[in-house]
Design a protein around this motif. Structure first.
Motif, mmCIF file in Angstrom:
data_model
loop_
_atom_site.group_PDB
_atom_site.id
_atom_site.type_symbol
_atom_site.label_atom_id
_atom_site.label_comp_id
_atom_site.label_asym_id
_atom_site.label_seq_id
_atom_site.Cartn_x
_atom_site.Cartn_y
_atom_site.Cartn_z
ATOM 1 N N LYS A 1 -15.312 1.755 -11.218
ATOM 2 C CA LYS A 1 -14.524 0.612 -11.671
ATOM 3 C C LYS A 1 -13.130 0.603 -11.054
ATOM 4 O O LYS A 1 -12.589 -0.454 -10.764
ATOM 5 C CB LYS A 1 -14.400 0.626 -13.198
ATOM 6 N N THR A 2 -12.550 1.781 -10.863
ATOM 7 C CA THR A 2 -11.213 1.832 -10.271
ATOM 8 C C THR A 2 -11.239 1.369 -8.813
ATOM 9 O O THR A 2 -10.304 0.708 -8.357
ATOM 10 C CB THR A 2 -10.635 3.256 -10.360
ATOM 11 N N VAL A 3 -12.308 1.702 -8.095
ATOM 12 C CA VAL A 3 -12.430 1.267 -6.708
ATOM 13 C C VAL A 3 -12.586 -0.250 -6.646
ATOM 14 O O VAL A 3 -11.958 -0.916 -5.823
ATOM 15 C CB VAL A 3 -13.624 1.975 -6.018
ATOM 16 N N GLU A 4 -13.401 -0.792 -7.536
ATOM 17 C CA GLU A 4 -13.578 -2.243 -7.578
ATOM 18 C C GLU A 4 -12.274 -2.948 -7.929
ATOM 19 O O GLU A 4 -11.939 -3.978 -7.348
ATOM 20 C CB GLU A 4 -14.646 -2.619 -8.599
ATOM 21 N N ARG A 5 -11.533 -2.389 -8.869
ATOM 22 C CA ARG A 5 -10.254 -2.971 -9.267
ATOM 23 C C ARG A 5 -9.271 -2.962 -8.094
ATOM 24 O O ARG A 5 -8.569 -3.940 -7.847
ATOM 25 C CB ARG A 5 -9.689 -2.185 -10.451
ATOM 26 N N MET A 6 -9.251 -1.851 -7.343
ATOM 27 C CA MET A 6 -8.370 -1.764 -6.179
ATOM 28 C C MET A 6 -8.785 -2.755 -5.098
ATOM 29 O O MET A 6 -7.936 -3.389 -4.461
ATOM 30 C CB MET A 6 -8.376 -0.340 -5.602
ATOM 31 N N LEU A 7 -10.087 -2.924 -4.882
ATOM 32 C CA LEU A 7 -10.561 -3.873 -3.883
ATOM 33 C C LEU A 7 -10.205 -5.310 -4.264
ATOM 34 O O LEU A 7 -9.834 -6.104 -3.410
ATOM 35 C CB LEU A 7 -12.067 -3.734 -3.684
ATOM 36 N N TRP A 8 -10.316 -5.633 -5.531
ATOM 37 C CA TRP A 8 -9.929 -6.971 -5.983
ATOM 38 C C TRP A 8 -8.436 -7.209 -5.781
ATOM 39 O O TRP A 8 -8.019 -8.272 -5.345
ATOM 40 C CB TRP A 8 -10.297 -7.185 -7.452
ATOM 41 N N LYS A 9 -7.632 -6.208 -6.096
ATOM 42 C CA LYS A 9 -6.188 -6.338 -5.905
ATOM 43 C C LYS A 9 -5.852 -6.517 -4.428
ATOM 44 O O LYS A 9 -5.015 -7.349 -4.062
ATOM 45 C CB LYS A 9 -5.457 -5.125 -6.461
ATOM 46 N N LEU A 10 -6.500 -5.749 -3.568
ATOM 47 C CA LEU A 10 -6.262 -5.880 -2.133
ATOM 48 C C LEU A 10 -6.694 -7.250 -1.616
ATOM 49 O O LEU A 10 -6.018 -7.846 -0.777
ATOM 50 C CB LEU A 10 -6.998 -4.776 -1.368
ATOM 51 N N ALA A 11 -7.806 -7.760 -2.111
ATOM 52 C CA ALA A 11 -8.279 -9.075 -1.692
ATOM 53 C C ALA A 11 -7.312 -10.167 -2.120
ATOM 54 O O ALA A 11 -7.018 -11.097 -1.355
ATOM 55 C CB ALA A 11 -9.672 -9.341 -2.259
ATOM 56 N N ILE A 12 -6.787 -10.061 -3.317
ATOM 57 C CA ILE A 12 -5.827 -11.052 -3.808
ATOM 58 C C ILE A 12 -4.524 -10.986 -3.012
ATOM 59 O O ILE A 12 -3.971 -12.014 -2.622
ATOM 60 C CB ILE A 12 -5.587 -10.860 -5.322
ATOM 61 N N ILE A 13 -4.053 -9.784 -2.734
ATOM 62 C CA ILE A 13 -2.838 -9.616 -1.944
ATOM 63 C C ILE A 13 -3.042 -10.167 -0.534
ATOM 64 O O ILE A 13 -2.166 -10.848 0.019
ATOM 65 C CB ILE A 13 -2.407 -8.135 -1.910
ATOM 66 N N GLN A 14 -4.198 -9.895 0.053
ATOM 67 C CA GLN A 14 -4.523 -10.418 1.381
ATOM 68 C C GLN A 14 -4.515 -11.948 1.384
ATOM 69 O O GLN A 14 -3.988 -12.576 2.300
ATOM 70 C CB GLN A 14 -5.892 -9.898 1.819
ATOM 71 N N PHE A 15 -5.092 -12.556 0.359
ATOM 72 C CA PHE A 15 -5.116 -14.013 0.259
ATOM 73 C C PHE A 15 -3.702 -14.580 0.121
ATOM 74 O O PHE A 15 -3.375 -15.605 0.728
ATOM 75 C CB PHE A 15 -5.980 -14.451 -0.922
ATOM 76 N N ILE A 16 -2.861 -13.926 -0.654
ATOM 77 C CA ILE A 16 -1.480 -14.385 -0.824
ATOM 78 C C ILE A 16 -0.733 -14.339 0.498
ATOM 79 O O ILE A 16 -0.038 -15.290 0.881
ATOM 80 C CB ILE A 16 -0.768 -13.560 -1.917
ATOM 81 N N PHE A 17 -0.875 -13.228 1.232
ATOM 82 C CA PHE A 17 -0.202 -13.120 2.524
ATOM 83 C C PHE A 17 -0.749 -14.136 3.530
ATOM 84 O O PHE A 17 0.000 -14.684 4.333
ATOM 85 C CB PHE A 17 -0.311 -11.706 3.095
#
Length: 59
Positions: A2-18
């Motif tokens: 779950k922690t890996v999935e949470r980190m991947l979601w955060k990275l995807a959201i940050i990537q989309f924002i940038f």
């Protein structure tokens, strides 16, 4: 897992924002000529005229 999935979601959201911010910066008309290097490669910024060569045989 779950922690890996949470980190991947955060990275995807940050990537989309940038990505969104970068698209806004590039689409801004007064900033784009200084940032986008394609304009320089295509020769749009040049003020010199180029010679044209006719390739078709004129009969």
């Amino acid at each position: 897992m779950k922690t890996v999935e949470r980190m991947l979601w955060k990275l995807a959201i940050i990537q989309f924002i940038f990505l969104f911010i970068a698209q806004l910066v590039v689409s801004h008309s007064s900033i784009a000529p200084y940032i986008v290097k394609v304009i320089h490669y295509e020769g749009i910024m040049k003020n010199s005229a180029t010679k044209t060569i006719e390739t078709f045989d004129q009969r």
